[in-house]
Design an enzyme around this catalytic site. Structure first.
Site, PDB file in Angstrom:
ATOM      1  N   SER A   1       0.828  -1.196   0.000  1.00  0.00           N
ATOM      2  CA  SER A   1       0.000   0.000   0.000  1.00  0.00           C
ATOM      3  C   SER A   1       0.869   1.256   0.000  1.00  0.00           C
ATOM      4  CB  SER A   1      -0.953  -0.040   1.199  1.00  0.00           C
ATOM      5  OG  SER A   1      -1.967   0.922   1.084  1.00  0.00           O
TER       6      SER A   1
ATOM      7  N   HIS B   1      -7.952  -5.265  -0.191  1.00  0.00           N
ATOM      8  CA  HIS B   1      -6.750  -4.569   0.210  1.00  0.00           C
ATOM      9  C   HIS B   1      -6.307  -5.033   1.600  1.00  0.00           C
ATOM     10  CE1 HIS B   1      -4.069  -1.038  -0.197  1.00  0.00           C
ATOM     11  NE2 HIS B   1      -4.165  -0.952   1.119  1.00  0.00           N
TER      12      HIS B   1
ATOM     13  N   ASP C   1     -10.356  -3.885  -4.419  1.00  0.00           N
ATOM     14  CA  ASP C   1      -9.470  -2.884  -3.825  1.00  0.00           C
ATOM     15  C   ASP C   1      -9.552  -1.605  -4.647  1.00  0.00           C
ATOM     16  OD1 ASP C   1      -7.404  -1.360  -2.783  1.00  0.00           O
ATOM     17  OD2 ASP C   1      -5.825  -2.804  -3.220  1.00  0.00           O
TER      18      ASP C   1
END
Length: 322
Positions: free
Chosen positions: A166, A291, A261
Site C-alpha cells: 500500500s 486490500h 481494492d
C-alpha cells in the site's frame, strides 16, 4: 485465484469465502472509518484491529535498532543458516499515517521464513506530523544503511530487494526512483503489494470499490490529505510514481493487485508502465481478495489469500536471489 497477466485486473463475482465472512463480522460490529477519526484515533483503531499473537512465528533472530541522525527505528529479521543473507528492505503500509514495525511483525516473519532471506522493516516517521517527503527520506536513509552496514550485518549486497504494501509500496517505488536519480543504492528487485501509485481517484476500481471492502475511497482521500503539503506535491513522481516521465532502469518487480481494492487499477497500470519500460514484471492478481491481505496472517483473520500472497512473493524473491 492468482494470475500473472499485468492487464487482467477484473474482480471475481464475490470475495473469497473467508474474506466475505470477515467482512460480515466487521459489518455486524461496525468500526469508525479512518476518515472520521483523527490520526491518533486512526492509529488506536488499527492497532486494535490487528491482534498481536501470543507466540509469534519464530525466526532465527530479531534485532531492534535505531539508524540515522533522526533515530529511525528498524527491526531486522534473520533467517536460519549462515550469512551473508539475501535481504528485503520492507516498508509497511498504513496510508503514511498509521502502522508501525509491530503491526507488520507477522508479515515480516512470514516473508523471512518463506523466502529464506533477511528482512529489514523500517519504522519511518508518519504524517501528518511528518509530511512528504520526510517519510520517503527516512526510507531512503534505511536503504543506504542496508548497503553501508552490509559487512557488519551479514547482508549479501548482490541480492537486495525493496518492497512494501500500500503506502509502503508507494515508498518503495519512490526509493527506487530516487536511487536512480541520485546514483544511490542498487536493488535487484522491488516487491509492490497493492501499491499506491497515483494521486487520482477516477479509476474504475475506485468507482466499483469505493465502499464496503475495508479500505474506502474517502479513506484514501484522507490519507493523501495528511501526507501531502500541497497540490504541487501530488504531481511529484516521488509521491505519484505513475506520473514519472520514464521508468527505464528500475529493478525487476513483483506487483500484486486485488480485485476488491480501490487501488487495483493504479497498481496494474504501474505494472504495465514498468513492463513497457523494459522492466521484468511478475504481476499477481487476486481477483477475489481485498486490500491489506498481506497483513492478515494472525487469527482470527489468518486468511488463505494472505498466505497465498506471501508464498507468491517468496517464490519470486527466491528466483531473483538464486
Amino acid at each position: 485465484m492468482s494470475s500473472k497477466t499485468p492487464t487482467d485486473v477484473t474482480a471475481a463475482d464475490e470475495p473469497h469465502q473467508e474474506i466475505s465472512g470477515l467482512l460480515e463480522q466487521m459489518g455486524a460490529a461496525p468500526a469508525p472509518t479512518f476518515h472520521s477519526l483523527s490520526p491518533e484515533g486512526a492509529r488506536e483503531m488499527i492497532n486494535a484491529m490487528f491482534p498481536t499473537p501470543e507466540e509469534p512465528e519464530p525466526v532465527a533472530e530479531t534485532m531492534d535498532l535505531s539508524i540515522g541522525d533522526d533515530g529511525i527505528p528498524i527491526r531486522v529479521y534473520v533467517p536460519e543458516g549462515e550469512g551473508p543473507y539475501p535481504t528485503l528492505l520492507y516498508l509497511h503500509g498504513g496510508g503514511w499515517v498509521v502502522g508501525d514495525i509491530d503491526l507488520y511483525d507477522a508479515t515480516c516473519r512470514a516473508i523471512t521464513n518463506e523466502a529464506d532471506c533477511m528482512v529489514v522493516s523500517v519504522g519511518y516517521r508518519l504524517a501528518p506530523e511528518y509530511e512528504f517527503p520526510t517519510p520517503l527520506e527516512d526510507c531512503y536513509t534505511a536503504a543506504e544503511w542496508v548497503f553501508d552496514t552490509a559487512d557488519a550485518m551479514q547482508i549479501d549486497t548482490d541480492n537486495v530487494a525493496i518492497g512494501g504494501d500500500s503506502a509502503g509500496g508507494n515508498l518503495a517505488t519512490a526509493v527506487t526512483l530516487l536511487a536512480r536519480e541520485r546514483d544511490g543504492p542498487t536493488f535487484d528487485h522491488q516487491v509492490l503489494l497493492y501499491p499506491v501509485t497515483d494521486h487520482e481517484f477516477d479509476t474504475t476500481s475506485y468507482e466499483e470499490n469505493a465502499e464496503g471492502y475495508l479500505l474506502t475511497k474517502a479513506d484514501m482521500e484522507w490519507f493523501w490529505d495528511h501526507y501531502l503539503r500541497d497540490d504541487l506535491d501530488a504531481m511529484s513522481p516521488y509521491a505519484s510514481p505513475l506520473k514519472a516521465e520514464r521508468l527505464e532502469g528500475l529493478p525487476s518487480a513483483t506487483v500484486a493487485t486485488c480485485g476488491f481494492d480501490p487501488l487495483c487499477d493504479e497498481g496494474a497500470a504501474y505494472a504495465a508502465r514498468l513492463e513497457d519500460a523494459g522492466v521484468d514484471v511478475t504481476h499477481h492478481h487476486y481477483d477475489d481478495a481485498i486490500h491489506g491481505i498481506a497483513q492478515m496472517l494472525v487469527e482470527p483473520m489468518d486468511l488463505t489469500r494472505g498466505r497465498d500472497l506471501i508464498d507468491d512473493v517468496a517464490t519470486d524473491l527466491q528466483r531473483v536471489f538464486d
